[in-house]
Write a protein that holds these residues in place. Structure first.
Motif, short mmCIF file in Angstrom:
data_model
loop_
_atom_site.label_atom_id
_atom_site.label_comp_id
_atom_site.label_asym_id
_atom_site.label_seq_id
_atom_site.Cartn_x
_atom_site.Cartn_y
_atom_site.Cartn_z
N SER A 42 35.59 -9.25 14.02
CA SER A 42 35.98 -10.33 14.92
C SER A 42 34.98 -11.47 14.75
O SER A 42 33.80 -11.34 15.09
CB SER A 42 35.95 -9.83 16.37
N THR A 43 35.46 -12.60 14.26
CA THR A 43 34.55 -13.73 14.06
C THR A 43 34.07 -14.28 15.41
O THR A 43 32.94 -14.75 15.52
CB THR A 43 35.21 -14.85 13.23
N GLY A 44 34.92 -14.18 16.45
CA GLY A 44 34.51 -14.61 17.79
C GLY A 44 33.33 -13.76 18.28
O GLY A 44 32.34 -14.29 18.79
N LEU A 47 30.14 -14.71 16.38
CA LEU A 47 29.56 -15.98 16.83
C LEU A 47 28.91 -15.82 18.21
O LEU A 47 27.83 -16.36 18.46
CB LEU A 47 30.63 -17.07 16.87
N ARG A 48 29.57 -15.05 19.11
CA ARG A 48 28.98 -14.83 20.44
C ARG A 48 27.67 -14.05 20.32
O ARG A 48 26.70 -14.33 21.02
CB ARG A 48 29.97 -14.09 21.36
N GLU A 49 27.65 -13.07 19.40
CA GLU A 49 26.40 -12.32 19.19
C GLU A 49 25.29 -13.24 18.68
O GLU A 49 24.15 -13.14 19.13
CB GLU A 49 26.62 -11.19 18.18
N GLY A 68 35.49 -24.54 23.63
CA GLY A 68 36.77 -24.00 23.16
C GLY A 68 37.25 -24.65 21.89
O GLY A 68 38.43 -24.60 21.55
N GLU A 69 36.31 -25.27 21.16
CA GLU A 69 36.68 -25.90 19.88
C GLU A 69 36.40 -24.95 18.71
O GLU A 69 35.87 -23.87 18.93
CB GLU A 69 35.93 -27.22 19.72
N LEU A 70 36.73 -25.40 17.51
CA LEU A 70 36.54 -24.53 16.35
C LEU A 70 35.25 -24.87 15.61
O LEU A 70 34.92 -26.03 15.41
CB LEU A 70 37.71 -24.66 15.36
N ASP A 96 40.03 -10.24 12.80
CA ASP A 96 40.51 -10.66 14.13
C ASP A 96 39.89 -12.03 14.43
O ASP A 96 38.70 -12.15 14.66
CB ASP A 96 40.06 -9.58 15.13
N GLY A 97 40.73 -13.08 14.35
CA GLY A 97 40.22 -14.42 14.65
C GLY A 97 39.89 -15.24 13.42
O GLY A 97 39.38 -16.36 13.53
N TYR A 98 40.16 -14.72 12.26
CA TYR A 98 39.97 -15.44 10.99
C TYR A 98 41.08 -15.02 10.05
O TYR A 98 41.36 -13.83 9.97
CB TYR A 98 38.61 -15.12 10.37
N PRO A 99 41.71 -15.90 9.32
CA PRO A 99 41.56 -17.35 9.34
C PRO A 99 42.26 -18.01 10.54
O PRO A 99 43.16 -17.45 11.13
CB PRO A 99 42.25 -17.78 8.03
N ARG A 100 41.80 -19.20 10.87
CA ARG A 100 42.32 -19.94 12.02
C ARG A 100 42.78 -21.34 11.65
O ARG A 100 43.30 -22.06 12.48
CB ARG A 100 41.19 -20.07 13.03
N THR A 101 42.54 -21.74 10.41
CA THR A 101 43.03 -23.05 9.91
C THR A 101 43.59 -22.80 8.50
O THR A 101 43.26 -21.79 7.86
CB THR A 101 41.88 -24.09 9.78
N ARG A 103 42.76 -24.39 5.89
CA ARG A 103 41.61 -24.39 4.97
C ARG A 103 40.99 -22.98 4.89
O ARG A 103 40.63 -22.48 3.82
CB ARG A 103 40.56 -25.37 5.50
N GLN A 104 40.91 -22.34 6.05
CA GLN A 104 40.34 -20.98 6.07
C GLN A 104 41.24 -19.99 5.33
O GLN A 104 40.75 -19.03 4.72
CB GLN A 104 40.10 -20.53 7.51
N VAL A 105 42.55 -20.22 5.37
CA VAL A 105 43.47 -19.38 4.59
C VAL A 105 43.12 -19.48 3.11
O VAL A 105 43.01 -18.48 2.41
CB VAL A 105 44.94 -19.80 4.82
#
Ligand code: AMP
Length: 199
Positions: A42-44, A47-49, A68-70, A96-101, A103-105
């Motif tokens: 989970s990329t979220g 990042l929170r960690e 709440g931005e990317l 879980d949470g990647y890719p989200r754009t 570009r990320q794909v």
């Protein structure tokens, strides 16, 4: 629930979970990763960690997370490349949470090369239900304003991925507006991990 024997090398092991914020993605990701025997990435969470540990990355992304931005695509590409290079991800992963754009794909395709992903699960939940669920979750940075912002960012940046993966023939859409167990059953069935009628 009749679960098949452990997945073989040819079964579905590189899975992406796609869905709006508060769609229940994280919950399903944990259950599914266990069934597949692959790490839940989970990329979220990562990042929170980083934020909670106060690392250089954490400090850089703190205000982005709370708005709440990317986080920018280059930072995410580095983070995911490092995580997917670890040994536990060599036989598969649940992203879980990647890719989200889009570009990320492309970044992910570049990283995986011809192996690419085996399946993309899209958990579909109507917008009205998302705000309610988001508020019910009670995370400290989940104000209604931030929840609505996240949904708007999702619609703009992430929803186009549904069509993209639909066109590549790897997409499975699951109705996420139901009890957790029902969503899990449909996901496992769509991946061929349980047989219908044996649940
Ligand atoms: P999540 O737990 O997946 O909802 O992610 C929480 C927050 O982390 C998001 O609102 C973004 O700020 C950031 N984030 C997570 N994954 C990504 C990503 N793939 N690209 C950009 N930002 C991300």
């Amino acid at each position: 629930m009749a679960v098949d024997s452990p997945p073989t090398a040819t079964s579905t092991r590189r899975v992406v979970l796609l869905g709006p914020p508060s769609s229940g993605k994280g919950t399903q990701a944990e259950i599914l990763a266990e069934h597949l025997g692959v790490p839940h990435i989970s990329t979220g969470d990562m990042l929170r960690e980083a934020r909670d540990a106060g690392t250089e990355l954490g400090e850089r992304v703190e205000s982005i997370l709370s708005a709440g931005e990317l986080v920018d695509d280059d930072t995410m590409a580095d983070l995911v490349a490092e995580r997917l290079s670890r040994r536990d991800a060599q036989q598969g992963f649940l992203l879980d949470g990647y890719p989200r754009t889009l570009r990320q794909v492309r970044d992910l395709e570049g990283l995986l090369g011809s192996s690419d992903v085996d399946a993309v699960l899209f958990i579909d939940v109507p917008e009205e239900a998302l705000v309610e669920r988001g508020l019910g979750r009670g995370r400290e940075d989940d104000t209604e304003e931030v929840i609505r912002k996240r949904i708007a960012v999702y619609r703009e940046q992430t929803e186009p991925l549904v069509e993209h993966y639909g066109n590549s023939g790897v997409l499975e859409t699951v109705d996420g507006n139901r009890p957790i167990e029902d969503v899990t059953a449909e996901i496992l069935e769509s991946l061929g991990l349980v047989h219908k009628g044996h649940e």
